[in-house]
Motif scaffolding. Structure first.
Motif, PDB file in Angstrom:
ATOM      1  N   LEU A 109      -5.963   4.009 -24.698  1.00  0.00           N
ATOM      2  CA  LEU A 109      -6.405   3.524 -25.426  1.00  0.00           C
ATOM      3  C   LEU A 109      -7.515   2.841 -25.210  1.00  0.00           C
ATOM      4  CD1 LEU A 109      -6.894   0.294 -23.964  1.00  0.00           C
ATOM      5  CD2 LEU A 109      -4.553   0.081 -24.279  1.00  0.00           C
ATOM      6  N   ARG A 110      -8.847   2.147 -25.342  1.00  0.00           N
ATOM      7  CA  ARG A 110     -10.451   2.679 -25.183  1.00  0.00           C
ATOM      8  C   ARG A 110      -9.937   0.032 -25.114  1.00  0.00           C
ATOM      9  NH1 ARG A 110     -14.955   4.803 -23.907  1.00  0.00           N
ATOM     10  NH2 ARG A 110     -13.906   6.412 -25.339  1.00  0.00           N
ATOM     11  N   ASP A 111     -10.011  -0.321 -23.538  1.00  0.00           N
ATOM     12  CA  ASP A 111      -9.872  -1.486 -23.966  1.00  0.00           C
ATOM     13  C   ASP A 111     -11.429  -2.090 -24.542  1.00  0.00           C
ATOM     14  OD1 ASP A 111     -10.393  -4.248 -23.637  1.00  0.00           O
ATOM     15  OD2 ASP A 111      -8.863  -3.694 -21.594  1.00  0.00           O
ATOM     16  N   PRO A 112     -11.517  -2.606 -26.076  1.00  0.00           N
ATOM     17  CA  PRO A 112     -12.628  -3.275 -26.279  1.00  0.00           C
ATOM     18  C   PRO A 112     -13.813  -4.498 -26.063  1.00  0.00           C
ATOM     19  CG  PRO A 112     -10.767  -4.295 -27.388  1.00  0.00           C
ATOM     20  CD  PRO A 112      -9.958  -3.489 -26.465  1.00  0.00           C
ATOM     21  N   ARG A 113     -12.864  -4.941 -24.573  1.00  0.00           N
ATOM     22  CA  ARG A 113     -13.318  -5.733 -23.357  1.00  0.00           C
ATOM     23  C   ARG A 113     -14.654  -5.737 -22.768  1.00  0.00           C
ATOM     24  NH1 ARG A 113      -7.689  -9.058 -21.986  1.00  0.00           N
ATOM     25  NH2 ARG A 113      -7.669  -6.467 -21.678  1.00  0.00           N
ATOM     26  N   ASP A 114     -13.933  -4.404 -22.048  1.00  0.00           N
ATOM     27  CA  ASP A 114     -15.034  -3.923 -21.192  1.00  0.00           C
ATOM     28  C   ASP A 114     -15.370  -2.080 -21.869  1.00  0.00           C
ATOM     29  OD1 ASP A 114     -12.447  -2.816 -20.188  1.00  0.00           O
ATOM     30  OD2 ASP A 114     -12.364  -3.402 -18.514  1.00  0.00           O
TER      31      ASP A 114
ATOM     32  N   MET B 194     -18.877   8.127 -32.641  1.00  0.00           N
ATOM     33  CA  MET B 194     -17.116   7.646 -32.309  1.00  0.00           C
ATOM     34  C   MET B 194     -16.671   8.608 -31.931  1.00  0.00           C
ATOM     35  SD  MET B 194     -15.265   7.333 -36.276  1.00  0.00           S
ATOM     36  CE  MET B 194     -16.151   6.252 -37.228  1.00  0.00           C
ATOM     37  N   LYS B 195     -15.818   7.615 -31.380  1.00  0.00           N
ATOM     38  CA  LYS B 195     -14.933   8.569 -30.677  1.00  0.00           C
ATOM     39  C   LYS B 195     -13.065   8.281 -30.887  1.00  0.00           C
ATOM     40  CE  LYS B 195     -17.623  10.039 -26.611  1.00  0.00           C
ATOM     41  NZ  LYS B 195     -17.522  10.129 -25.014  1.00  0.00           N
ATOM     42  N   LEU B 196     -12.124   9.012 -30.908  1.00  0.00           N
ATOM     43  CA  LEU B 196     -10.773   9.068 -31.138  1.00  0.00           C
ATOM     44  C   LEU B 196     -10.011   9.269 -29.727  1.00  0.00           C
ATOM     45  CD1 LEU B 196      -8.852   8.384 -33.201  1.00  0.00           C
ATOM     46  CD2 LEU B 196      -8.845   9.979 -34.209  1.00  0.00           C
ATOM     47  N   LEU B 197      -9.121   8.602 -29.033  1.00  0.00           N
ATOM     48  CA  LEU B 197      -7.961   8.863 -27.995  1.00  0.00           C
ATOM     49  C   LEU B 197      -7.151   9.534 -28.753  1.00  0.00           C
ATOM     50  CD1 LEU B 197      -8.798   6.211 -25.399  1.00  0.00           C
ATOM     51  CD2 LEU B 197      -9.578   8.559 -25.331  1.00  0.00           C
ATOM     52  N   VAL B 198      -6.140  10.992 -28.836  1.00  0.00           N
ATOM     53  CA  VAL B 198      -5.564  11.200 -29.473  1.00  0.00           C
ATOM     54  C   VAL B 198      -4.090  11.873 -28.159  1.00  0.00           C
ATOM     55  CG1 VAL B 198      -3.977  13.148 -30.875  1.00  0.00           C
ATOM     56  CG2 VAL B 198      -6.114  12.268 -30.945  1.00  0.00           C
ATOM     57  N   GLY B 199      -3.293  11.147 -28.056  1.00  0.00           N
ATOM     58  CA  GLY B 199      -1.614  11.040 -26.733  1.00  0.00           C
ATOM     59  C   GLY B 199      -0.660  12.451 -27.418  1.00  0.00           C
ATOM     60  N   THR B 200      -0.634  13.363 -25.988  1.00  0.00           N
ATOM     61  CA  THR B 200       0.425  13.911 -27.584  1.00  0.00           C
ATOM     62  C   THR B 200       1.161  14.621 -26.228  1.00  0.00           C
ATOM     63  OG1 THR B 200      -0.651  16.417 -26.169  1.00  0.00           O
ATOM     64  CG2 THR B 200      -1.338  14.943 -27.844  1.00  0.00           C
ATOM     65  N   ARG B 201       2.703  15.682 -26.454  1.00  0.00           N
ATOM     66  CA  ARG B 201       2.928  16.158 -24.817  1.00  0.00           C
ATOM     67  C   ARG B 201       2.631  16.781 -24.408  1.00  0.00           C
ATOM     68  NH1 ARG B 201       8.837  17.448 -27.191  1.00  0.00           N
ATOM     69  NH2 ARG B 201       9.494  17.616 -25.331  1.00  0.00           N
ATOM     70  N   LYS B 202       1.257  17.474 -24.639  1.00  0.00           N
ATOM     71  CA  LYS B 202       0.907  18.351 -23.911  1.00  0.00           C
ATOM     72  C   LYS B 202      -0.620  17.815 -23.473  1.00  0.00           C
ATOM     73  CE  LYS B 202       2.543  22.371 -26.164  1.00  0.00           C
ATOM     74  NZ  LYS B 202       2.444  23.112 -26.396  1.00  0.00           N
ATOM     75  N   GLY B 203      -0.694  16.922 -22.517  1.00  0.00           N
ATOM     76  CA  GLY B 203      -2.320  15.899 -22.501  1.00  0.00           C
ATOM     77  C   GLY B 203      -2.702  15.281 -23.665  1.00  0.00           C
ATOM     78  N   LEU B 204      -3.686  14.778 -22.908  1.00  0.00           N
ATOM     79  CA  LEU B 204      -4.121  13.667 -24.000  1.00  0.00           C
ATOM     80  C   LEU B 204      -5.909  14.049 -24.493  1.00  0.00           C
ATOM     81  CD1 LEU B 204      -5.028  10.162 -24.357  1.00  0.00           C
ATOM     82  CD2 LEU B 204      -6.605  10.336 -22.281  1.00  0.00           C
TER      83      LEU B 204
END
Length: 227
Positions: A37-42, A1-11
């Motif tokens: 985001l991670r596109d669930p389609r590809d 399980m992975k989570l993307l977190v966008g911040t003011r200092k990077g991704l």
């Protein structure tokens, strides 16, 4: 399980393991990343960035973040204008995409929706090779006199009904929540009952400073907003 977190200092990318969450190597270090985001389609990864000098940039990775490729950003065609406030009063000036706020997959593979500052909705069907601005919503932007809040005029939320791709809600600061049921050909404000203390009218049809919009996962008819 992975989570993307966008911040003011990077991704930042977080991975959940047996002993808890771990922060992996960051991407775009020192550069604001309003949305990712991670596109669930590809499985592709997408990142919207806002460099202080180079301006908004859009990137895609098709190898899980090992490499990133810059993708063409949406832009207004010639002739689109906004009402700008200056020290000398109001004036019309060319519309320019200042920031990329949200990106959402939509339709077949390669289709995406993008919300930007100044309050516009763009669409692509070829993974960013070409973009088109949603003219009906842009017309309402001018007719309803949307205005910039403290951080700008952002179309920051796009929520597509999982049962009907032609029905979606968007949220704008400062404009409020709008709905389309015909895939973006027409829009209606959906702000009834939302109090606005900073405007002369406490319950206006539009002009609310919505900051976030989310759809209920169990019941798609339920919408939540932070205002």
């Amino acid at each position: 399980m992975k989570l993307l977190v966008g911040t003011r200092k990077g991704l930042f990318e977080l991975e959940r393991r047996n002993d808890g969450w771990h922060v992996l190597d960051p991407h775009f270090v020192g550069v604001p990343c309003p949305n990712a985001l991670r596109d669930p389609r590809d499985g592709s990864l997408w990142a919207c960035t806002g460099h202080g000098h180079w301006g908004p940039k859009l990137y895609v990775s098709r190898n899980d973040g090992a490499d990133w490729t810059e993708v063409k950003c949406p832009a207004f065609p010639e002739g689109y204008e906004i009402d700008a406030v200056t020290e000398f009063g109001h004036r019309r000036e060319p519309a320019i995409v200042k920031r990329l706020y949200t990106l959402r997959p939509h339709g077949p593979e390669g289709g995406y929706l993008m919300g930007t500052d100044p309050g516009a909705l763009f669409a692509t069907s070829d993974a960013g090779e070409t973009w088109t601005v949603n003219d009906p919503l842009w017309t309402l932007r001018n007719e309803h006199n949307w205005f910039a809040g403290g951080g700008g005029m952002m179309l920051h939320s796009i929520s597509v009904d999982p049962r009907d791709a032609h029905r979606m809600h968007i949220a704008v600061s400062c404009g409020g929540v709008y709905e389309t049921r015909d895939g973006g050909r027409s829009w209606e404000p959906r702000n009834k009952g939302v109090v606005v203390d900073f405007l002369p009218e406490r319950y206006p049809e539009y002009g609310q400073d919505t900051h976030m919009l989310a759809r209920g996962m169990r019941n798609p008819d339920v919408l939540w907003q932070q205002n």
